[in-house]
Scaffold this active site. Structure first.
Site: not given
Length: 283
Positions: A124-125
């Site tokens: 998850c950036g």
């Protein structure tokens, strides 16, 4: 693949083994996941300040760093970067897990902002970002005016073309892919990584360094789902059509509609869902 893969011993259990050997120890090829620190600052003596640490698969690290800076709105073009290099570090053997980016004169240094926490993971950036407003970075490209049209039959062929080029996935089964295609359906560049957002940043960074932005008339295909962040990254690079083999999120659809992008999901076999910008998909 170099450092992108490694071999580890595993216990293979197969309850349906015909020879009765349901458990067998054997080597297995795995995707490597290591941290990459991106340091950014002006030219001159002294170290650049750490901006982010992302968990990634080693390889194409300069593309990853440049792509990240572009998709986060911290640079606008290749000319904004004076130099970008891997730092040797003090470890033995050298692991090259730091990229040092020197900004061109006049390019502002990233400011420290508590609402923009850049520490990321491979899954998850934007997990550390404090609000949606903090990540709704505005692109300088107007993709709504892009005249690209693609036949649905041609779009349906792209996942197989992407999969055929995923050599890292063939060896490990553990890498996401992002592929940039021309309007004729030919693969321009493909990047793989344990992180979906990293794979896209590697593609965008390659395009920045090749001075190809905006990516007008191109299709970006991702091997997983289409998240808000991946849609934002495509918009920042000027991509008019983002396609995914899995589902989009509601925010991804809303952002695509806002940007005037085409967003295609569940691109599998001979079917697909067009969530935004249906005028670009010819039936």
């Amino acid at each position: 693949m170099g450092r992108a893969t490694d071999r580890r011993g595993v216990l293979r259990i197969d309850l349906d083994a015909a020879d009765g050997r349901s458990a067998l120890r054997r080597p297995d090829t795995m995707a490597v996941e290591e941290p990459l620190e991106i340091r950014v600052g002006p030219a001159g003596p002294g170290r650049r300040r750490p901006l982010t640490v992302t968990m990634r698969t080693p390889g194409d690290d300069l593309d990853l760093a440049i792509g990240f800076l572009l998709t986060e709105g911290l640079i606008r073009a290749d000319e904004d970067v004076h130099t970008a290099q891997l730092c040797a570090g003090a470890q033995t053997p050298n692991t090259y897990n730091v990229v040092d980016v020197v900004l061109a004169p006049g390019v502002p240094e990233p400011a420290t902002d508590p609402t923009r926490n850049f520490h990321t993971t491979s899954s998850c950036g934007v997990c550390g970002k404090a609000s949606i407003d903090a990540v709704r970075t505005r692109s300088r490209f107007t993709v709504a005016e892009d005249p690209l049209t693609v036949p649905a039959a041609l779009l349906a062929q792209l996942p197989d073309r992407l999969r055929a080029a995923q050599h890292g996935f063939d060896r490990t089964g553990g890498l996401h892919a992002a592929g940039l295609f021309g309007p004729d359906g030919q693969l321009v560049v493909l990047r793989e990584d344990v992180g979906r957002h990293n794979a896209v940043d590697k593609v965008v960074g390659w395009a920045v360094r090749q001075r190809l932005l905006p990516l007008a008339g191109h299709v970006l295909l991702v091997s997983g789902r289409a998240s808000f962040e991946l849609t934002q990254k495509a918009w920042m690079a000027g991509v008019p059509l983002l396609a995914a083999v899995s589902a989009p999120s509601t925010l991804a659809v809303e952002l695509a509609e806002e940007a005037g992008m085409t967003l295609v999901g569940f691109l599998r076999g001979r079917s697909m869902n067009v969530y935004a910008g249906a005028q670009r998909v010819l039936r």
